[in-house]
Design a protein around this motif. Sequence first.
Motif, PDB file in Angstrom:
ATOM      1  N   GLU A 185       0.826  -1.209   0.000  1.00 36.32           N
ATOM      2  CA  GLU A 185       0.000   0.000   0.000  1.00 36.32           C
ATOM      3  C   GLU A 185       0.865   1.266   0.000  1.00 36.32           C
ATOM      4  O   GLU A 185       0.496   2.272  -0.625  1.00 36.32           O
ATOM      5  CB  GLU A 185      -0.914   0.020   1.229  1.00 36.32           C
ATOM      6  N   THR A 186       2.009   1.201   0.694  1.00 39.55           N
ATOM      7  CA  THR A 186       2.903   2.360   0.724  1.00 39.55           C
ATOM      8  C   THR A 186       3.471   2.639  -0.661  1.00 39.55           C
ATOM      9  O   THR A 186       3.605   3.799  -1.075  1.00 39.55           O
ATOM     10  CB  THR A 186       4.041   2.125   1.732  1.00 39.55           C
ATOM     11  N   LEU A 187       3.784   1.593  -1.407  1.00 38.92           N
ATOM     12  CA  LEU A 187       4.337   1.767  -2.754  1.00 38.92           C
ATOM     13  C   LEU A 187       3.317   2.367  -3.723  1.00 38.92           C
ATOM     14  O   LEU A 187       3.693   3.003  -4.717  1.00 38.92           O
ATOM     15  CB  LEU A 187       4.832   0.428  -3.297  1.00 38.92           C
ATOM     16  N   THR A 188       2.037   2.162  -3.447  1.00 41.74           N
ATOM     17  CA  THR A 188       1.010   2.699  -4.356  1.00 41.74           C
ATOM     18  C   THR A 188       0.602   4.134  -4.021  1.00 41.74           C
ATOM     19  O   THR A 188      -0.088   4.784  -4.816  1.00 41.74           O
ATOM     20  CB  THR A 188      -0.262   1.820  -4.316  1.00 41.74           C
ATOM     21  N   GLN A 189       0.991   4.629  -2.845  1.00 49.93           N
ATOM     22  CA  GLN A 189       0.628   6.002  -2.469  1.00 49.93           C
ATOM     23  C   GLN A 189       1.100   7.001  -3.529  1.00 49.93           C
ATOM     24  O   GLN A 189       2.092   6.779  -4.206  1.00 49.93           O
ATOM     25  CB  GLN A 189       1.275   6.377  -1.128  1.00 49.93           C
ATOM     26  N   THR A 190       0.408   8.123  -3.626  1.00 42.27           N
ATOM     27  CA  THR A 190       0.855   9.195  -4.514  1.00 42.27           C
ATOM     28  C   THR A 190       1.217  10.418  -3.689  1.00 42.27           C
ATOM     29  O   THR A 190       0.573  10.726  -2.675  1.00 42.27           O
ATOM     30  CB  THR A 190      -0.237   9.562  -5.544  1.00 42.27           C
ATOM     31  N   TRP A 191       2.274  11.099  -4.156  1.00 48.37           N
ATOM     32  CA  TRP A 191       2.784  12.270  -3.450  1.00 48.37           C
ATOM     33  C   TRP A 191       3.165  13.346  -4.452  1.00 48.37           C
ATOM     34  O   TRP A 191       3.602  13.057  -5.567  1.00 48.37           O
ATOM     35  CB  TRP A 191       4.021  11.898  -2.622  1.00 48.37           C
ATOM     36  N   ASP A 192       3.004  14.555  -4.020  1.00 47.37           N
ATOM     37  CA  ASP A 192       3.414  15.690  -4.849  1.00 47.37           C
ATOM     38  C   ASP A 192       4.939  15.721  -4.937  1.00 47.37           C
ATOM     39  O   ASP A 192       5.643  15.558  -3.942  1.00 47.37           O
ATOM     40  CB  ASP A 192       2.889  16.996  -4.247  1.00 47.37           C
ATOM     41  N   GLU A 193       5.417  15.931  -6.133  1.00 39.03           N
ATOM     42  CA  GLU A 193       6.868  15.998  -6.357  1.00 39.03           C
ATOM     43  C   GLU A 193       7.532  17.051  -5.467  1.00 39.03           C
ATOM     44  O   GLU A 193       8.679  16.894  -5.046  1.00 39.03           O
ATOM     45  CB  GLU A 193       7.128  16.312  -7.828  1.00 39.03           C
ATOM     46  N   ALA A 194       6.811  18.120  -5.137  1.00 38.52           N
ATOM     47  CA  ALA A 194       7.379  19.191  -4.314  1.00 38.52           C
ATOM     48  C   ALA A 194       7.681  18.733  -2.895  1.00 38.52           C
ATOM     49  O   ALA A 194       8.484  19.354  -2.193  1.00 38.52           O
ATOM     50  CB  ALA A 194       6.423  20.381  -4.275  1.00 38.52           C
ATOM     51  N   ALA A 195       7.066  17.644  -2.478  1.00 37.98           N
ATOM     52  CA  ALA A 195       7.315  17.139  -1.123  1.00 37.98           C
ATOM     53  C   ALA A 195       8.583  16.305  -1.034  1.00 37.98           C
ATOM     54  O   ALA A 195       9.032  15.956   0.066  1.00 37.98           O
ATOM     55  CB  ALA A 195       6.127  16.297  -0.663  1.00 37.98           C
ATOM     56  N   MET A 196       9.187  16.003  -2.183  1.00 33.87           N
ATOM     57  CA  MET A 196      10.343  15.096  -2.214  1.00 33.87           C
ATOM     58  C   MET A 196      11.640  15.902  -2.263  1.00 33.87           C
ATOM     59  O   MET A 196      12.094  16.319  -3.322  1.00 33.87           O
ATOM     60  CB  MET A 196      10.251  14.168  -3.438  1.00 33.87           C
ATOM     61  N   ARG A 197      12.218  16.133  -1.117  1.00 33.90           N
ATOM     62  CA  ARG A 197      13.478  16.859  -1.056  1.00 33.90           C
ATOM     63  C   ARG A 197      14.648  15.913  -1.304  1.00 33.90           C
ATOM     64  O   ARG A 197      14.554  14.707  -1.085  1.00 33.90           O
ATOM     65  CB  ARG A 197      13.644  17.536   0.303  1.00 33.90           C
ATOM     66  N   PRO A 198      15.776  16.442  -1.743  1.00 34.83           N
ATOM     67  CA  PRO A 198      16.943  15.590  -2.032  1.00 34.83           C
ATOM     68  C   PRO A 198      17.744  15.270  -0.771  1.00 34.83           C
ATOM     69  O   PRO A 198      17.712  16.013   0.216  1.00 34.83           O
ATOM     70  CB  PRO A 198      17.763  16.446  -2.993  1.00 34.83           C
ATOM     71  N   PHE A 199      18.509  14.161  -0.831  1.00 33.57           N
ATOM     72  CA  PHE A 199      19.403  13.743   0.255  1.00 33.57           C
ATOM     73  C   PHE A 199      20.741  13.346  -0.364  1.00 33.57           C
ATOM     74  O   PHE A 199      21.063  12.164  -0.489  1.00 33.57           O
ATOM     75  CB  PHE A 199      18.785  12.587   1.042  1.00 33.57           C
ATOM     76  N   PRO A 200      21.529  14.356  -0.766  1.00 32.51           N
ATOM     77  CA  PRO A 200      22.775  14.085  -1.500  1.00 32.51           C
ATOM     78  C   PRO A 200      23.848  13.448  -0.625  1.00 32.51           C
ATOM     79  O   PRO A 200      23.874  13.633   0.601  1.00 32.51           O
ATOM     80  CB  PRO A 200      23.202  15.474  -1.979  1.00 32.51           C
ATOM     81  N   ALA A 201      24.758  12.722  -1.268  1.00 40.90           N
ATOM     82  CA  ALA A 201      25.823  12.021  -0.546  1.00 40.90           C
ATOM     83  C   ALA A 201      26.731  12.977   0.209  1.00 40.90           C
ATOM     84  O   ALA A 201      27.227  12.653   1.293  1.00 40.90           O
ATOM     85  CB  ALA A 201      26.636  11.183  -1.533  1.00 40.90           C
ATOM     86  N   GLU A 202      26.955  14.170  -0.347  1.00 41.45           N
ATOM     87  CA  GLU A 202      27.869  15.095   0.319  1.00 41.45           C
ATOM     88  C   GLU A 202      27.332  15.590   1.662  1.00 41.45           C
ATOM     89  O   GLU A 202      28.091  16.089   2.494  1.00 41.45           O
ATOM     90  CB  GLU A 202      28.206  16.279  -0.587  1.00 41.45           C
ATOM     91  N   ARG A 203      26.023  15.432   1.889  1.00 38.45           N
ATOM     92  CA  ARG A 203      25.446  15.848   3.170  1.00 38.45           C
ATOM     93  C   ARG A 203      24.977  14.676   4.032  1.00 38.45           C
ATOM     94  O   ARG A 203      24.811  14.824   5.241  1.00 38.45           O
ATOM     95  CB  ARG A 203      24.266  16.799   2.934  1.00 38.45           C
ATOM     96  N   TYR A 204      24.756  13.518   3.398  1.00 35.42           N
ATOM     97  CA  TYR A 204      24.201  12.380   4.130  1.00 35.42           C
ATOM     98  C   TYR A 204      24.967  11.085   3.862  1.00 35.42           C
ATOM     99  O   TYR A 204      24.483  10.002   4.181  1.00 35.42           O
ATOM    100  CB  TYR A 204      22.735  12.169   3.735  1.00 35.42           C
ATOM    101  N   GLY A 205      26.147  11.176   3.301  1.00 33.56           N
ATOM    102  CA  GLY A 205      26.847   9.992   2.831  1.00 33.56           C
ATOM    103  C   GLY A 205      27.573   9.193   3.899  1.00 33.56           C
ATOM    104  O   GLY A 205      27.574   9.524   5.086  1.00 33.56           O
ATOM    105  N   ALA A 206      28.213   8.133   3.445  1.00 33.39           N
ATOM    106  CA  ALA A 206      28.873   7.167   4.327  1.00 33.39           C
ATOM    107  C   ALA A 206      30.111   7.756   4.983  1.00 33.39           C
ATOM    108  O   ALA A 206      30.734   8.696   4.477  1.00 33.39           O
ATOM    109  CB  ALA A 206      29.256   5.922   3.531  1.00 33.39           C
ATOM    110  N   VAL A 207      30.457   7.155   6.106  1.00 32.49           N
ATOM    111  CA  VAL A 207      31.658   7.525   6.852  1.00 32.49           C
ATOM    112  C   VAL A 207      32.669   6.397   6.697  1.00 32.49           C
ATOM    113  O   VAL A 207      32.356   5.238   6.974  1.00 32.49           O
ATOM    114  CB  VAL A 207      31.347   7.752   8.348  1.00 32.49           C
ATOM    115  N   ARG A 208      33.868   6.741   6.285  1.00 28.87           N
ATOM    116  CA  ARG A 208      34.902   5.737   6.087  1.00 28.87           C
ATOM    117  C   ARG A 208      35.993   5.881   7.127  1.00 28.87           C
ATOM    118  O   ARG A 208      36.261   6.968   7.640  1.00 28.87           O
ATOM    119  CB  ARG A 208      35.510   5.870   4.682  1.00 28.87           C
ATOM    120  N   SER A 209      36.640   4.768   7.419  1.00 32.78           N
ATOM    121  CA  SER A 209      37.724   4.769   8.393  1.00 32.78           C
ATOM    122  C   SER A 209      38.929   5.542   7.867  1.00 32.78           C
ATOM    123  O   SER A 209      39.134   5.656   6.660  1.00 32.78           O
ATOM    124  CB  SER A 209      38.141   3.339   8.719  1.00 32.78           C
ATOM    125  N   GLY A 210      39.737   6.034   8.810  1.00 33.77           N
ATOM    126  CA  GLY A 210      40.900   6.830   8.426  1.00 33.77           C
ATOM    127  C   GLY A 210      42.192   6.230   8.935  1.00 33.77           C
ATOM    128  O   GLY A 210      42.290   5.024   9.197  1.00 33.77           O
TER     129      GLY A 210
END
Length: 576
Positions: A185-210
């Motif tokens: 049912e969740t996959l069939t829901q419809t949403w306005d494109e304006a509600a879909m904000r981006p989550f880019p890797a540079e702000r939300y990406g993985a953390v690697r060991s140093g």
Amino acid sequence: MDKAPQVNLNSTAHYFLEGLNDIGVEYLFSNFGTDHAPLIEEMARWKKAGKSYPKVLNCPHENTAMHMAAGFAMATGRGQAVMVHVDAGTANSAMAMHNARRGRLPLVLMAGKAPYTVRGELPGSRDNYVHFIQEPFDQSGIVRPYAKWEWTLPSGVMTKETLRRAHTVAHSDPMGPVYLMLPRETLTQTWDEAAMRPFPAERYGAVRSGAADAALVAQLADKLLAAKHPVMVTSYAGRNLASPALIEELARFAGIRVYEAGPLYLNISRASPCFAGMMPAIADADVGLLVDVDVPWIPKHTKENPNTWWAHIDVDVVKECFPIWGFASNARLQGDSSLILRQLLEAVKSRATPVFREQAAKRLQTMQRDGDERHANLLKQAADKGKTGAINPHYLCAEISKALGDDGVVINEGIRNGPIVNNQVMRTRPGSSIGFAGGGLGSSSGTALGIKLARPEATVVQMVGDGGFYFGNPSSVYAVSKQYKLPILTVLFDNSGWSAVKEATLRVYPEGEAKATNEFNALLAPEIEFTKICEAAGGYGEKVTDPDAVPAAIQRCLKEVRGGRSALMHVCIPVL
């Protein structure tokens, strides 16, 4: 007058495909079910519109899909997505999830969930018998012991953030698989494109060991400079293709013996004078390095030196998902082993004295002589071809090594014949040897396909026993090989059973009734024509019982694989 706001409605499935693109997923290894109808419909829309989304590879069994994703990750470091069907597909994926967690491999396993509405209250509501029986109380519990993270997508508006979160957790060190559930049912829901904000890797990406603390690296360097018998034990440092050369350089410069314990990757060229084999001899070691290794030796069977000073360099020093571990170390350096080894190499070089260089050179000469002796013993073991119906695995592997040369990638799931594969099939190049991290047999078939997908130019050779071959769902594997043109060579060691079961019983009860009566419950059906499974999918099969026929059979099989179709070489070795 103000214009009315423009609304552009799309389904959650639409934003799901966008989200997969956003996180860089290239392949969707899939075994679809009734829960995926919204995704299948959206994929058809996108294809008609000429829009790109991850390439779907349909796999007849989830074991194939999961291990293909694992193999691709091993070859590239990039985790992909696997799509399976509700609790049933999740259950079929659990063993591969175990292997992926033990191998610290990033992948995103996704499963649908049985619809939760019963009477058509929402689009996607239950409309099939299985929708009533395929909902357990705790679906994620099937794979929870092996997942770094798990969640159920609660709403379509969370789609992109959820996918980014899953991808980030999977790729953050120590890496590992994650699990996401998708209600229909969740996959069939419809949403306005304006509600879909981006989550880019540079702000939300993985953390690697140093890298490591410089003071700890300096302490380790000083220990190595004073060492008389330094050793290194490693298993998966070679996941970074730069590490084998670093290990070689450090070992040569400091005169360090390098052992590969249950190697998951090639960590040092096995032609190197510093390579000391697969069975760590540590009784005389005064300084030791554990580098990216889970089980450096079996304490029950290994003579240890209580005075050895150990340093542990690892992406996962504490072994966070092992309830009990048990290997002591004096210094623990958690981080990226390739960065830390480079730090250590620079520190040792900057502190090295002429006396140290001379002593290290003498150790190197001794290691070369020991290596020549070990190689001579291997040649002696391979000189015995065996007899008709009982071909010597040492001879078989030595012939494969000659035929393959430096080319190709060897995936070793030989289990009890695994050490023979590692010792007799010479591998020298980073990425050319892949081992077995987990305890779930049947991994090598799908892994081989995933590596072939990532490295289409490579000759990929799977080495597997008949027991492991059964677990690998071979009919699924060869169907995928044919459908997506991914030819692999399978070398099947047929001893008609599970030698691991027999040997385990003998280790615990060396003079017990099982030995006296030869009752180990380890024998499988004899005289199975395994080649027919490969041939059924258009592959080439050849059964070999005569030792003298081995070299020519290997060449025929390699010719078929390099010509574009999979081949299975069924070799009869001594029966249990």
